[in-house]
Write a protein that holds these residues in place. Structure first.
Motif, PDB file in Angstrom:
ATOM      1  N   TYR A  93     147.859  18.005  55.167  1.00 59.40           N
ATOM      2  CA  TYR A  93     148.394  18.946  54.181  1.00 59.40           C
ATOM      3  C   TYR A  93     147.917  20.366  54.455  1.00 59.40           C
ATOM      4  O   TYR A  93     148.693  21.324  54.369  1.00 59.40           O
ATOM      5  N   ILE A  94     146.655  20.517  54.827  1.00 56.92           N
ATOM      6  CA  ILE A  94     146.090  21.856  55.012  1.00 56.92           C
ATOM      7  C   ILE A  94     146.560  22.504  56.310  1.00 56.92           C
ATOM      8  O   ILE A  94     146.972  23.670  56.318  1.00 56.92           O
ATOM      9  N   LEU A 147     150.479  23.332  53.747  1.00 62.25           N
ATOM     10  CA  LEU A 147     150.012  24.705  53.566  1.00 62.25           C
ATOM     11  C   LEU A 147     150.057  25.501  54.865  1.00 62.25           C
ATOM     12  O   LEU A 147     150.087  26.728  54.831  1.00 62.25           O
ATOM     13  N   GLN A 173     148.772  27.336  46.196  1.00 59.54           N
ATOM     14  CA  GLN A 173     149.251  27.367  47.580  1.00 59.54           C
ATOM     15  C   GLN A 173     148.510  28.391  48.443  1.00 59.54           C
ATOM     16  O   GLN A 173     148.577  28.323  49.664  1.00 59.54           O
ATOM     17  N   SER A 174     147.833  29.344  47.811  1.00 54.78           N
ATOM     18  CA  SER A 174     147.109  30.361  48.581  1.00 54.78           C
ATOM     19  C   SER A 174     145.774  29.799  49.051  1.00 54.78           C
ATOM     20  O   SER A 174     145.249  28.829  48.484  1.00 54.78           O
ATOM     21  N   PHE A 215     143.504  27.449  46.570  1.00 50.01           N
ATOM     22  CA  PHE A 215     143.222  26.075  46.973  1.00 50.01           C
ATOM     23  C   PHE A 215     141.722  25.877  47.154  1.00 50.01           C
ATOM     24  O   PHE A 215     141.166  24.843  46.754  1.00 50.01           O
TER      25      PHE A 215
END
Length: 531
Positions: A78-79, A88, A144-145, A149
C-alpha cells in the motif's frame, strides 16, 4: 479451558538479584549443578497450572496481533509498491522512514510504559491503548498525505507501546519457573493464530478497497473492550505509592547495566534481520518472484488468494505466501516449546539466530516460490527458538515487582533493530532492488530513451530525466525493448542482481550469532544471568 486454568497460586520464587547488583562469579560447576531444573510437570499439568488471567491476556494479544499483522503484511504494498492501484506510491525511502518511526515509538516506549503498567495497573493500561489503536487505524484509512498517514502510524505505535507491557506483565505475573517455558510458548502460539488469520482477512478486505483493511482492524481491536470486563486485575507486586517521576527514574536507572545492554544489542541484530521478512519481503516477492506455475498446478486455491493484475500472469498474493511463517508457528510451536523446555534459554536463542539467518538467505536469493517456502520455514523455526525464549529470559531475570518493567526492556531490540533495518531497506531496495527503479535505470543506461541527457547517478532523478514515472517504468521498459513482463523481470534480475541486498541483512545476523555465542558462554559465570 478457562475454568480449568484456575489453580492454587504458585509459591513465589525468592527474588533474584537485580542487574544493578554486583554478583561474584560462583565456583566452576557443571551445567546440571549451576542451573536448578524446574519441577517436573507433565504437559497437561503445566497447562492446568496456568490461571485464568494467563488465558485472557493471551486472547487479548491474539485479537491485537490479528489486526496488527493484517495491516503489517499488506502495508509495504500500500505504501510503496510502484504500480499498486489505489496505493500511496511513496518511495522506498519514505517507507523506510515510516517504518523506522513506527519501530522506535512502538518498541522504545515500553521501556518507560512498562514501569507505569506495574504502577497503575494492567487493565487500565490496556483500556487506554485500545482507544489509541482504533484512532490510529482510522487515520491510516483516511489520510493520503505522507504527514497524515505518518500521524496515524505514530498514534497506532503509541497504542501498541502501551499495550505490550500491560499484557506481558499480566502473563509474567501468571507464571512461575515451573511453567514459564511452556507458558511463553503457548502465548507465542496463540499470538500467531491471530497472525495467521490476519493476512487472508486483510486480502479479503483489500478486495473491497484499501481503506476497509484499516476499518476492519479497528473493529477487531474493539473486541478487547469486552475482554477487559471478564477478569480481575492481576497484582504486579510493584510499589503503588510511587509518583510518575519516580517510576520514570527507576525505569532509566535499572537499564544501565553493561550485561543487560549487551544482550539487548545482540538481539537487536536478530530483530533487524527478522523484520525484513514482513517489511521488505512483500515488495521483493511482488517484484521478483513468480508463482504462476504454482497457481496453475493448484486449481483449488481460493480466488481471494490470487492476484490477477500482475502482467506476468496470475500470482499467489504475497500475504498468503508469507503467511507460511505464522501457520508454521501455529502448527509447530507447542511441540517445539515442549521439546526445548529444559534447554538453556540462551542456548535456544543462539540456535534460533543461526537457523533464521540461513532462512533469510534462502528466502532472499531466489525467484522460485518453492525455495522461498523452504526459506520461510527455516526462518520460522529460528523465530520459534528465539522469540518466546527472549520473553522467558527477561521474565526470569526480572527482580520482584519489576516484571512489566523488564518485559518492557524486551522491546528495545525490536526498536533498534527494525528501525535501522527499515533505513537500510529503504536505501538498499530503493536504489538496488526495486523493479520499477531498476527499470528506470536500465532505460537510462542501456537504451536511447536518455540519449543526449547526462544522468548524475542518483536514482531519485531518473523519473525527471526520462519523463517516465515509477508507476509506468516497467511497462515502458517492456514497450521499449518489445519483450513481455516475464522476460523484462529476468533481464533486470540478471543485470542488476537485486538479491544481493539480502547479504547485508544476513551479515548482521551472523554478527549477532557470534556475539550471542560469546555472551552465552560468559553468562555461565553470572548466576543471575545463567538461565
Amino acid at each position: 479451558m478457562t475454568n480449568a486454568a484456575v489453580s492454587e497460586p504458585a509459591v513465589e520464587a525468592p527474588p533474584k538479584p537485580s542487574f544493578a547488583q554486583t554478583v561474584e562469579a560462583p565456583p566452576k560447576l557443571s551445567f546440571a549443578q549451576t542451573v536448578e531444573a524446574p519441577p517436573k510437570l507433565s504437559f497437561p499439568q503445566t497447562i492446568t497450572s496456568l490461571p485464568r488471567s494467563f488465558w485472557m491476556g493471551c486472547t487479548m494479544e491474539m485479537w491485537e496481533r490479528l489486526a496488527y499483522y493484517g495491516v503489517r503484511v499488506v502495508m509495504p504494498i500500500y505504501i510503496a509498491q510502484a504500480d499498486e492501484p489505489g496505493g500511496l506510491h511513496f518511495s522506498q525511502q519514505d517507507k523506510g522512514t515510516i517504518y523506522m518511526v513506527w519501530a522506535l515509538i512502538q518498541s522504545l516506549l515500553p521501556m518507560v510504559t512498562g514501569g507505569y503498567a506495574d504502577r497503575y495497573g494492567y487493565k487500565r493500561t490496556i483500556f487506554i491503548t485500545a482507544w489509541l489503536k482504533i484512532i490510529g487505524y482510522l487515520l491510516m484509512a483516511t489520510q493520503q498525505s505522507f504527514a497524515g498517514f505518518l500521524l496515524g502510524v505514530v498514534i497506532l505505535a503509541t497504542g501498541t507501546a502501551l499495550f505490550k507491557p500491560g499484557i506481558q506483565g499480566t502473563l509474567a505475573q501468571s507464571m512461575d519457573k515451573s511453567n514459564s517455558s511452556v507458558g511463553w510458548g503457548l502465548f507465542y502460539w496463540l499470538v500467531n493464530i491471530g497472525a495467521a488469520i490476519g493476512p487472508p482477512l486483510a486480502g479479503y478486505l483489500h478486495g473491497k478497497g484499501w481503506s476497509w483493511v484499516f476499518y476492519g482492524c479497528a473493529a477487531i481491536i474493539s473486541l478487547n473492550f469486552l475482554m477487559l470486563l471478564t477478569y480481575k486485575e492481576v497484582d504486579s507486586g510493584a510499589d503503588k505509592t510511587s509518583d510518575a517521576w519516580k517510576v520514570f527514574k527507576d525505569t532509566i536507572k535499572n537499564i544501565w547495566d553493561a550485561r543487560l545492554i549487551t544482550v539487548i544489542l545482540l538481539l537487536s541484530g536478530f530483530w533487524l534481520m527478522m523484520y525484513q521478512l514482513w517489511d521488505l519481503m512483500p515488495n521483493f516477492y511482488t517484484d521478483w518472484i513468480s508463482s504462476t506455475s504454482f497457481v496453475n498446478n493448484n486449481p483449488w486455491l481460493p480466488t481471494a488468494w490470487l492476484d490477477i493484475k500482475d502482467p506476468r500472469g496470475v500470482q499467489l498474493k504475497q500475504e498468503n505466501v508469507l503467511n507460511v511463517n505464522a501457520v508454521s508457528i501455529v502448527l509447530l510451536l507447542v511441540p517445539f516449546s515442549y521439546l526445548v523446555a529444559r534447554m538453556r534459554v540462551l542456548s535456544a536463542m543462539t540456535l534460533g539466530i543461526l537457523v533464521a539467518t540461513f532462512g533469510i538467505l534462502v528466502s532472499g536469493t531466489t525467484t522460485s516460490l518453492y525455495v522461498l517456502f523452504l526459506g520461510i520455514l527455516l526462518f520460522s523455526v529460528g523465530e520459534m527458538l528465539t522469540g518466546p525464549k527472549k520473553s522467558e529470559y527477561f521474565a526470569l531475570i526480572a527482580p520482584k515487582g519489576k516484571k512489566a518493567l523488564y518485559l518492557g526492556y524486551v522491546n528495545i531490540p525490536a526498536a533498534i533493530g527494525p528501525a535501522i533495518g527499515a533505513l537500510m531497506a529503504g536505501i538498499l531496495y530503493g536504489t538496488r532492488g526495486e523493479k520499477a527503479t531498476l527499470a528506470l535505470r536500465y532505460l537510462a543506461e542501456k537504451t536511447d530513451l536518455a540519449k543526449g541527457k547526462a544522468w548524475d547517478g542518483d536514482v531519485a532523478s531518473l523519473s525527471e530525466l526520462l519523463g517516465v514515472s515509477r508507476q509506468e517504468a516497467f511497462r515502458t521498459l517492456q514497450g521499449t525493448l518489445h519483450i513481455d513482463a516475464a522476460e523484462a523481470t529476468r533481464l533486470l534480475w540478471d543485470t542488476y542482481r537485486p538479491y544481493e541486498i539480502w547479504y547485508s541483512f544476513a551479515a548482521v545476523g551472523v554478527a549477532s550469532l557470534v556475539g550471542m555465542l560469546i555472551f552465552s558462554r560468559r553468562s555461565r559465570r553470572w548466576k543471575d544471568l545463567d538461565v
